[in-house]
Design a protein around this motif. Structure first.
Motif, PDB file in Angstrom:
ATOM      1  N   ARG A 164       2.385  -6.492  -8.027  1.00 58.68           N
ATOM      2  CA  ARG A 164       0.953  -6.452  -8.026  1.00 58.68           C
ATOM      3  C   ARG A 164       0.816  -4.922  -8.258  1.00 58.68           C
ATOM      4  NH1 ARG A 164       0.721  -9.696  -3.316  1.00 58.68           N
ATOM      5  NH2 ARG A 164       0.158  -7.862  -2.119  1.00 58.68           N
ATOM      6  N   VAL A 165       1.446  -3.804  -7.895  1.00 61.60           N
ATOM      7  CA  VAL A 165       1.139  -2.322  -8.071  1.00 61.60           C
ATOM      8  C   VAL A 165       1.614  -2.169  -9.539  1.00 61.60           C
ATOM      9  CG1 VAL A 165       2.139  -0.251  -7.467  1.00 61.60           C
ATOM     10  CG2 VAL A 165       1.745  -1.824  -5.603  1.00 61.60           C
ATOM     11  N   ARG A 166       2.917  -2.788  -9.950  1.00 60.13           N
ATOM     12  CA  ARG A 166       2.945  -2.453 -11.389  1.00 60.13           C
ATOM     13  C   ARG A 166       2.025  -2.911 -12.492  1.00 60.13           C
ATOM     14  NH1 ARG A 166       7.793  -4.653 -11.212  1.00 60.13           N
ATOM     15  NH2 ARG A 166       9.043  -2.971 -10.770  1.00 60.13           N
ATOM     16  N   LYS A 167       1.386  -4.014 -12.172  1.00 62.56           N
ATOM     17  CA  LYS A 167       0.639  -4.801 -12.877  1.00 62.56           C
ATOM     18  C   LYS A 167      -0.766  -3.950 -12.745  1.00 62.56           C
ATOM     19  CE  LYS A 167      -1.793  -9.162 -14.238  1.00 62.56           C
ATOM     20  NZ  LYS A 167      -2.955  -8.470 -14.334  1.00 62.56           N
ATOM     21  N   GLY A 168      -1.247  -3.491 -11.638  1.00 60.51           N
ATOM     22  CA  GLY A 168      -2.254  -2.559 -11.584  1.00 60.51           C
ATOM     23  C   GLY A 168      -2.216  -1.087 -12.301  1.00 60.51           C
ATOM     24  N   ARG A 169      -0.847  -0.684 -12.100  1.00 59.77           N
ATOM     25  CA  ARG A 169      -0.818   0.552 -12.913  1.00 59.77           C
ATOM     26  C   ARG A 169      -0.988   0.300 -14.593  1.00 59.77           C
ATOM     27  NH1 ARG A 169       4.763   3.086 -11.895  1.00 59.77           N
ATOM     28  NH2 ARG A 169       5.584   1.082 -13.035  1.00 59.77           N
ATOM     29  N   TRP A 171      -2.601  -1.969  -0.613  1.00 65.68           N
ATOM     30  CA  TRP A 171      -1.133  -1.790  -0.893  1.00 65.68           C
ATOM     31  C   TRP A 171      -0.522  -1.116   0.082  1.00 65.68           C
ATOM     32  CZ3 TRP A 171      -2.343  -0.730  -6.695  1.00 65.68           C
ATOM     33  CH2 TRP A 171      -2.836  -2.092  -7.543  1.00 65.68           C
ATOM     34  N   MET A 172      -1.245   0.049   0.274  1.00 62.00           N
ATOM     35  CA  MET A 172      -0.448   0.862   1.422  1.00 62.00           C
ATOM     36  C   MET A 172      -0.270   0.302   2.726  1.00 62.00           C
ATOM     37  SD  MET A 172       0.868   3.756   1.550  1.00 62.00           S
ATOM     38  CE  MET A 172       0.537   4.330  -0.072  1.00 62.00           C
ATOM     39  N   ASN A 173      -1.423  -0.481   3.201  1.00 61.67           N
ATOM     40  CA  ASN A 173      -1.544  -1.209   4.457  1.00 61.67           C
ATOM     41  C   ASN A 173       0.004  -2.143   4.556  1.00 61.67           C
ATOM     42  OD1 ASN A 173      -3.557   0.410   5.422  1.00 61.67           O
ATOM     43  ND2 ASN A 173      -5.119  -1.065   4.986  1.00 61.67           N
ATOM     44  N   TYR A 202      -7.078  -0.922 -11.002  1.00 64.20           N
ATOM     45  CA  TYR A 202      -7.112  -0.679  -9.569  1.00 64.20           C
ATOM     46  C   TYR A 202      -8.120   0.520  -9.138  1.00 64.20           C
ATOM     47  CZ  TYR A 202      -4.569   3.589 -10.736  1.00 64.20           C
ATOM     48  OH  TYR A 202      -4.184   4.920 -11.102  1.00 64.20           O
ATOM     49  N   ASP A 203      -8.536   0.344  -7.966  1.00 64.64           N
ATOM     50  CA  ASP A 203      -9.410   1.458  -7.035  1.00 64.64           C
ATOM     51  C   ASP A 203      -8.936   1.661  -5.804  1.00 64.64           C
ATOM     52  OD1 ASP A 203     -10.337  -0.700  -5.643  1.00 64.64           O
ATOM     53  OD2 ASP A 203     -11.666  -1.294  -6.863  1.00 64.64           O
ATOM     54  N   GLU A 204      -9.923   2.329  -5.138  1.00 63.20           N
ATOM     55  CA  GLU A 204      -9.564   2.621  -3.646  1.00 63.20           C
ATOM     56  C   GLU A 204      -9.084   1.556  -2.931  1.00 63.20           C
ATOM     57  OE1 GLU A 204     -12.077   5.777  -5.502  1.00 63.20           O
ATOM     58  OE2 GLU A 204     -12.203   3.654  -5.279  1.00 63.20           O
ATOM     59  N   ARG A 205      -9.759   0.576  -3.046  1.00 63.44           N
ATOM     60  CA  ARG A 205      -9.554  -0.709  -2.233  1.00 63.44           C
ATOM     61  C   ARG A 205      -8.227  -1.234  -2.511  1.00 63.44           C
ATOM     62  NH1 ARG A 205     -14.565  -4.007  -3.876  1.00 63.44           N
ATOM     63  NH2 ARG A 205     -14.135  -3.194  -5.824  1.00 63.44           N
ATOM     64  N   ASP A 226      11.171 -10.400   0.029  1.00 58.78           N
ATOM     65  CA  ASP A 226      10.438 -11.159  -0.746  1.00 58.78           C
ATOM     66  C   ASP A 226       8.772 -10.653  -0.623  1.00 58.78           C
ATOM     67  OD1 ASP A 226      12.447 -13.071  -1.325  1.00 58.78           O
ATOM     68  OD2 ASP A 226      12.082 -14.174   0.431  1.00 58.78           O
ATOM     69  N   ARG A 227       8.469 -10.185   0.383  1.00 53.82           N
ATOM     70  CA  ARG A 227       7.079  -9.829   0.404  1.00 53.82           C
ATOM     71  C   ARG A 227       7.026  -8.442  -0.329  1.00 53.82           C
ATOM     72  NH1 ARG A 227       5.433  -9.203   6.613  1.00 53.82           N
ATOM     73  NH2 ARG A 227       3.575  -8.187   5.463  1.00 53.82           N
ATOM     74  N   PHE A 228       7.936  -7.390  -0.290  1.00 53.08           N
ATOM     75  CA  PHE A 228       7.928  -6.273  -0.919  1.00 53.08           C
ATOM     76  C   PHE A 228       7.821  -6.507  -2.626  1.00 53.08           C
ATOM     77  CE2 PHE A 228      10.306  -2.823  -3.153  1.00 53.08           C
ATOM     78  CZ  PHE A 228       9.561  -1.848  -2.437  1.00 53.08           C
ATOM     79  N   VAL A 229       8.812  -7.592  -3.132  1.00 49.18           N
ATOM     80  CA  VAL A 229       8.646  -7.832  -4.485  1.00 49.18           C
ATOM     81  C   VAL A 229       7.232  -8.147  -4.913  1.00 49.18           C
ATOM     82  CG1 VAL A 229       9.552  -9.342  -6.221  1.00 49.18           C
ATOM     83  CG2 VAL A 229      11.004  -8.299  -4.562  1.00 49.18           C
ATOM     84  N   LYS A 230       6.566  -8.814  -4.001  1.00 39.45           N
ATOM     85  CA  LYS A 230       5.314  -9.170  -4.581  1.00 39.45           C
ATOM     86  C   LYS A 230       4.329  -8.195  -4.686  1.00 39.45           C
ATOM     87  CE  LYS A 230       5.733 -14.200  -2.524  1.00 39.45           C
ATOM     88  NZ  LYS A 230       5.319 -15.002  -1.444  1.00 39.45           N
ATOM     89  N   ILE A 231       4.535  -7.354  -3.653  1.00 32.39           N
ATOM     90  CA  ILE A 231       3.668  -6.043  -3.694  1.00 32.39           C
ATOM     91  C   ILE A 231       4.041  -5.376  -4.963  1.00 32.39           C
ATOM     92  CG2 ILE A 231       3.102  -3.819  -2.455  1.00 32.39           C
ATOM     93  CD1 ILE A 231       3.568  -5.437   0.179  1.00 32.39           C
ATOM     94  N   THR A 232       5.469  -5.115  -5.053  1.00 31.84           N
ATOM     95  CA  THR A 232       5.834  -4.185  -6.255  1.00 31.84           C
ATOM     96  C   THR A 232       4.971  -4.846  -7.711  1.00 31.84           C
ATOM     97  OG1 THR A 232       7.849  -3.845  -5.201  1.00 31.84           O
ATOM     98  CG2 THR A 232       7.731  -3.503  -7.482  1.00 31.84           C
TER      99      THR A 232
END
Length: 403
Positions: A116-121, A134-136, A126-129, A108-114
């Motif tokens: 956010r990453v997809r939307k940012g891309r 996301w990496m953390n 997106y920036d370095e922060r 569930d947590r992974f899907v939420k990150i996915t």
């Protein structure tokens, strides 16, 4: 043996030719005396027979469960193994259920990150922060998947009687000094077994560890875990592991066939310990994750690790951040990346790497085909060096944090 007398025979009650037996002290006539001697001769035959049977037993070596005591040990072993197998099966089933439940939660947590990453891309927003965050978050999920924080397997140290410990108690008393008058009895036609001389010590075999006695109790416990060949994840972070402790761990890694994750962060293994671990990586075929951050490792240790990366075929994650690695160390790591075909994650943040080391790493990315995540934040890399890495990671699809 006998003396004549006029008293009555103890057997037939006759008065003629009475003889006295020195053994039983009975007074017998000649005929009864001869019968008595024949009876004694038969008993002697029985003694000789028992002697020969015992001699055969003494000369026959013990094998497998040929003795009652050996059978007793074998029975204890089987019963204990049955207990262990039964409880292990129960615990494994329970852990599988908990792991599945934990995986569902992490998914569930992974899907939420996915998302956010997809939307940012897609929005190029997106920036370095964002990348660092996301990496953390992904690293946290990975760590939680490997080592769940909400349950664990532990031994009940208080339940010492669950499996009764068995031991051999030696109470060998030398019987060579018997004083009953019969210890020297021999049968001339036979070959009596020669007993051990007084004071002879029986030789026993033993297996003892070859590890240094200067190791701490914690380090000895670590060695026991590695020697058991059933440990997959070993966390010795913040355990005050010394260079000597790292050397012994490395020796165990050379033969260990189960360990996949080794966490050694926040110790003091220094270059000597890093060299020993690197040497083990050349032969170890199971370790996939190795974390050695904050261990006072300098360029000498980095060089040894780089040499290991050229031949190692299993390691996918390497953490060497928070050490004293400079450009020289970064350059040898870069050379290893040109040939290494397994490493996907490399953590080199918080070292002393400047633009020269950054350029060497960027150059290695041109030929490396496996690295997907590179962390180089908090080094001495200027904007020029950062641009070189940024260009390389963008072109070769590597995620990097370099500021």
């Amino acid at each position: 043996m006998a003396a004549t007398s006029k008293v009555q025979c103890a057997k037939c009650e006759k008065n003629s030719g009475i003889l006295t037996c020195d053994g039983c002290l009975e007074k017998l006539c000649r005929r009864c005396f001869n019968d008595h001697r024949q009876d004694l001769s038969k008993e002697l035959d029985n003694v000789v027979y028992e002697h020969d049977m015992l001699k055969q037993q003494l000369e026959t070596p013990y094998e497998n469960d040929s003795h009652r005591l050996l059978k007793q040990i074998d029975t204890w072993k089987k019963d204990s193994i049955d207990k262990i197998n039964h409880l292990a099966g129960q615990c494994q089933s329970e852990v599988v259920k908990l792991l599945d439940k934990n995986k569902d939660r992490l998914t569930d947590r992974f899907v939420k990150i996915t998302n956010r990453v997809r939307k940012g891309r897609d929005d190029e927003d997106y920036d370095e922060r964002d990348l660092s965050k996301w990496m953390n978050e992904l690293k946290e999920i990975e760590d939680e998947l490997i080592e769940p924080s909400n349950f664990r397997v532990e031994e009940d140290k208080q339940q010492s009687s669950w499996i009764q410990k068995i031991r051999v108690h030696e109470d060998f008393r030398d019987q060579a000094k018997a004083t009953d008058g019969y210890s020297n009895l021999q049968f001339s036609p036979l070959s009596p077994v020669k007993p051990p001389t007084v004071g002879t010590q029986l030789k026993t075999s033993s297996v003892s560890g070859t590890y240094l006695t200067t190791l701490s109790k914690e380090e000895h416990k670590i060695i026991e875990k590695l020697s058991s060949h059933d440990t997959r994840i070993l966390n010795v972070g913040s355990g005050s592991i010394s260079a000597e402790g790292a050397k012994v761990i490395a020796e165990a890694l050379k033969t260990n066939q189960t360990l996949t994750h080794l966490y050694m962060e926040n110790n003091n293994i220094s270059d000597a310990g890093a060299k020993a671990i690197a040497e083990a990586l050349k032969t170890n075929q199971t370790l996939t994750h190795l974390y050695m951050e904050n261990n006072n490792i300098s360029d000498a240790g980095a060089k040894a690790i780089a040499e290991a990366l050229k031949t190692n075929q299993t390691l996918t994650v390497l953490g060497i951040q928070n050490n004293n690695i400079s450009d020289a160390g970064a350059k040898v790591i870069a050379e290893a990346l040109k040939t290494n075909q397994t490493l996907t994650h490399l953590y080199m943040s918080n070292n002393n790497i400047s633009d020269a080391g950054a350029k060497a790493i960027a150059e290695a990315l041109k030929t490396n085909q496996t690295l997907t995540h590179l962390y180089m934040s908090n080094n001495n890399i200027s904007d020029a060096g950062a641009k070189v890495i940024a260009k390389a990671v963008k072109k070769y699809k590597v995620c990097a944090v370099y500021h």
